[in-house]
Enzyme design. Structure first.
Site, mmCIF file in Angstrom:
data_model
loop_
_atom_site.group_PDB
_atom_site.id
_atom_site.type_symbol
_atom_site.label_atom_id
_atom_site.label_comp_id
_atom_site.label_asym_id
_atom_site.label_seq_id
_atom_site.Cartn_x
_atom_site.Cartn_y
_atom_site.Cartn_z
ATOM 1 N N SER A 1 -10.665 -0.944 3.367
ATOM 2 C CA SER A 1 -9.886 -1.103 4.609
ATOM 3 C C SER A 1 -9.510 0.264 5.148
ATOM 4 O O SER A 1 -8.901 1.063 4.434
ATOM 5 C CB SER A 1 -8.595 -1.864 4.321
ATOM 6 O OG SER A 1 -8.867 -3.105 3.724
ATOM 7 N N ARG B 1 0.828 -1.218 0.000
ATOM 8 C CA ARG B 1 0.000 0.000 0.000
ATOM 9 C C ARG B 1 0.862 1.268 0.000
ATOM 10 O O ARG B 1 0.505 2.281 0.592
ATOM 11 C CB ARG B 1 -0.957 0.033 1.203
ATOM 12 C CG ARG B 1 -1.991 -1.069 1.224
ATOM 13 C CD ARG B 1 -2.961 -0.937 0.053
ATOM 14 N NE ARG B 1 -4.127 -1.784 0.231
ATOM 15 C CZ ARG B 1 -4.201 -3.067 -0.098
ATOM 16 N NH1 ARG B 1 -3.145 -3.661 -0.650
ATOM 17 N NH2 ARG B 1 -5.312 -3.751 0.071
ATOM 18 N N GLU C 1 -4.959 3.566 6.590
ATOM 19 C CA GLU C 1 -4.705 3.396 5.152
ATOM 20 C C GLU C 1 -5.388 4.505 4.360
ATOM 21 O O GLU C 1 -4.905 4.955 3.327
ATOM 22 C CB GLU C 1 -5.245 2.025 4.725
ATOM 23 C CG GLU C 1 -4.632 1.503 3.454
ATOM 24 C CD GLU C 1 -5.660 1.061 2.460
ATOM 25 O OE1 GLU C 1 -6.113 1.914 1.673
ATOM 26 O OE2 GLU C 1 -5.999 -0.131 2.449
HETATM 27 N N1 EPU Z 1 -10.531 -11.304 9.820
HETATM 28 C C1 EPU Z 1 -11.212 -11.431 11.004
HETATM 29 N N2 EPU Z 1 -12.217 -10.561 11.280
HETATM 30 C C2 EPU Z 1 -12.584 -9.582 10.421
HETATM 31 C C3 EPU Z 1 -11.881 -9.433 9.215
HETATM 32 C C4 EPU Z 1 -10.849 -10.303 8.934
HETATM 33 O O1 EPU Z 1 -10.923 -12.315 11.813
HETATM 34 O O2 EPU Z 1 -13.529 -8.859 10.745
HETATM 35 C C5 EPU Z 1 -9.482 -12.264 9.483
HETATM 36 C C6 EPU Z 1 -9.977 -13.250 8.409
HETATM 37 O O3 EPU Z 1 -10.636 -14.325 8.946
HETATM 38 C C7 EPU Z 1 -8.707 -13.652 7.731
HETATM 39 C C8 EPU Z 1 -7.852 -12.414 7.825
HETATM 40 O O4 EPU Z 1 -8.389 -11.624 8.873
HETATM 41 O O5 EPU Z 1 -8.055 -14.675 8.456
HETATM 42 C C9 EPU Z 1 -7.774 -11.645 6.518
HETATM 43 O O6 EPU Z 1 -9.056 -11.151 6.153
HETATM 44 P P1 EPU Z 1 -9.430 -10.780 4.633
HETATM 45 O O7 EPU Z 1 -9.094 -11.918 3.746
HETATM 46 O O8 EPU Z 1 -10.814 -10.274 4.620
HETATM 47 O O9 EPU Z 1 -8.402 -9.661 4.217
HETATM 48 P P2 EPU Z 1 -7.763 -8.415 4.997
HETATM 49 O O10 EPU Z 1 -6.350 -8.731 5.343
HETATM 50 O O11 EPU Z 1 -8.655 -7.997 6.108
HETATM 51 C C10 EPU Z 1 -6.753 -7.325 2.849
HETATM 52 C C11 EPU Z 1 -6.815 -6.009 2.131
HETATM 53 C C12 EPU Z 1 -8.119 -5.862 1.378
HETATM 54 C C13 EPU Z 1 -8.213 -7.012 0.378
HETATM 55 C C14 EPU Z 1 -8.142 -8.348 1.149
HETATM 56 C C15 EPU Z 1 -8.113 -9.539 0.246
HETATM 57 C C16 EPU Z 1 -5.432 -4.518 3.447
HETATM 58 C C17 EPU Z 1 -5.390 -3.320 4.344
HETATM 59 N N3 EPU Z 1 -6.640 -4.929 3.073
HETATM 60 O O12 EPU Z 1 -7.776 -7.319 3.847
HETATM 61 O O13 EPU Z 1 -8.063 -4.657 0.639
HETATM 62 O O14 EPU Z 1 -9.421 -6.943 -0.356
HETATM 63 O O15 EPU Z 1 -6.915 -8.385 1.937
HETATM 64 O O16 EPU Z 1 -6.875 -9.651 -0.380
HETATM 65 O O17 EPU Z 1 -4.383 -5.045 3.099
HETATM 66 C C18 EPU Z 1 -8.602 -2.346 0.771
HETATM 67 O O18 EPU Z 1 -7.397 -2.116 0.751
HETATM 68 O O19 EPU Z 1 -9.451 -1.412 0.829
HETATM 69 C C19 EPU Z 1 -9.064 -3.715 0.773
HETATM 70 C C20 EPU Z 1 -10.354 -4.035 0.897
#
Ligand code: EPU
Length: 337
Positions: free
Chosen positions: A237, A164, A333
């Protein structure tokens, strides 16, 4: 060039906060950029360059000029047996660009389906999702230097992409306006289905991996977890996933064995901020119209008439509680104006 005065920015950003800008101009050509900048300099105005407004939180009225980038056009500029180079203007909608590539059989962008925003904003923060970042398909971009009025090229290396991050958020912040981006896309595809949910959906739908099916799977995942900004105000995010020292992580892991983790390097790991925020009890929280999304705790939402300040205050409370419980500092972010 039409300069609007004292208009609401509510329709121009995805958080849907009702703030005003003193001046607003939409630029469709380089000539209009020059005119808008001349007006800005003459009147000594602060400048805000706006793409799709999908990574912004306004906390007050803007006392300067907002320049909305509406440069349009997508063209294939070169190809060989394996690749095609596609140039897209900064004002093109990102998801429409992705769909256009898929229709033409050009691979590499499918995992980045349904990300809100514009082509020009995408490299600013090296957008990424479901195992792919824009830097993997990025060739170069053209950017307008606001001081010298010259257009300059930035190669992939010169953009200094990170998680990012890019040079445009750091060393040269506020100095350039991205006008177009050239992507190097594949004709013979290397598909990325490493992200578990994609594989699961392909299996569930009994589908072979293809750029089209991956795009559809990503659309399905995003639609099930992330709020549609047309219905509920949000900017995706709100925080980045924090990097944590391995030594600290090991201690936390003994206390919280369920804690998910992504490897980074010898010293660091990355922990999902969404998990940390959920553990602090914020998921689904609502105070007035400001809240934390019930299906993804990393996304702060505006249910209608929340102010930017209410959202920012909520984000500070969340940061504080995560720091207190886990000793981990979250970093925002979203750009706060
Ligand atoms: N998780 C939780 N609770 C929640 C949300 C997530 O326990 O409320 C856990 C999930 O179970 C999983 C892990 O966190 O084990 C990752 O969750 P998720 O796959 O939803 O992805 P993220 O790391 O929360 C990132 C990006 C997203 C992108 C997704 C998928 C960042 C800041 N965010 O989210 O990007 O869509 O991965 O690759 O890196 C954005 O930047 O606006 C965005 C949506």
């Amino acid at each position: 060039m039409l300069v609007n005065q004292n208009i609401s920015l509510k329709p121009y950003h995805t958080f849907g906060i009702d703030v005003k800008t003193k001046y607003f101009v939409e630029v469709h050509h380089i000539k209009e950029i020059e005119e808008a900048l001349a007006f800005q300099k003459q009147n000594h105005l602060e400048l805000l360059i706006l793409g799709g407004g999908s990574n912004l939180l306004f906390t007050k009225d803007f006392d300067g000029i907002v320049m909305k980038i509406a440069l349009k056009g997508i063209a294939k500029i070169k190809e060989d047996e394996d690749f095609v180079w596609v140039k897209a203007a900064a004002g093109e909608n990102w998801h429409e660009f992705v769909l256009f590539c898929i229709e033409n059989g050009w691979g590499g962008v499918e995992n980045l389906s349904l990300i809100p925003g514009t082509v020009g904003a995408a490299p600013m923060q090296n957008i990424g999702a479901y195992g792919v970042e824009i830097k993997e398909i990025f060739d170069y971009l053209e950017a307008y230097h606001l001081q010298s009025n010259e257009i300059q090229c930035f190669t992939n290396k010169q953009c200094k992409f990170g998680y990012r991050e890019s040079i445009f958020k750091n060393e040269v912040k506020g100095q350039y306006l991205i006008t177009s981006v050239v992507f190097k896309l594949s004709k013979k595809h290397t598909l990325n289905i490493s992200y578990g949910d994609i594989q699961q959906i392909l299996t569930k739908n009994n589908e072979e991996p293809s750029i089209n099916n991956i795009s559809q799977a990503v659309i399905e995942i995003r639609s099930s977890k992330l709020p549609n900004p047309k219905e509920i105000g949000n900017a995706g995010s709100f925080f980045k996933n924090p990097f944590v020292e391995k030594i600290h992580f090991e201690k936390l892991k003994s206390l919280y064995p369920q804690m998910p983790v992504y490897p980074v390097n010898e010293e660091l790991v990355k922990v999902p901020a969404g998990w940390l925020i959920e553990q602090c009890g914020w998921k689904g929280y609502k105070n007035g119209d400001a809240g934390v999304h019930a299906k993804q705790a990393l996304v702060l939402v505006n249910y209608g008439s929340a102010t930017g300040k209410e959202i920012r205050d909520l984000s500070e409370e969340i940061k504080h509680s995560v720091l207190k419980k886990f000793g981990i500092a979250l970093h925002t972010e979203v750009n706060i104006v």
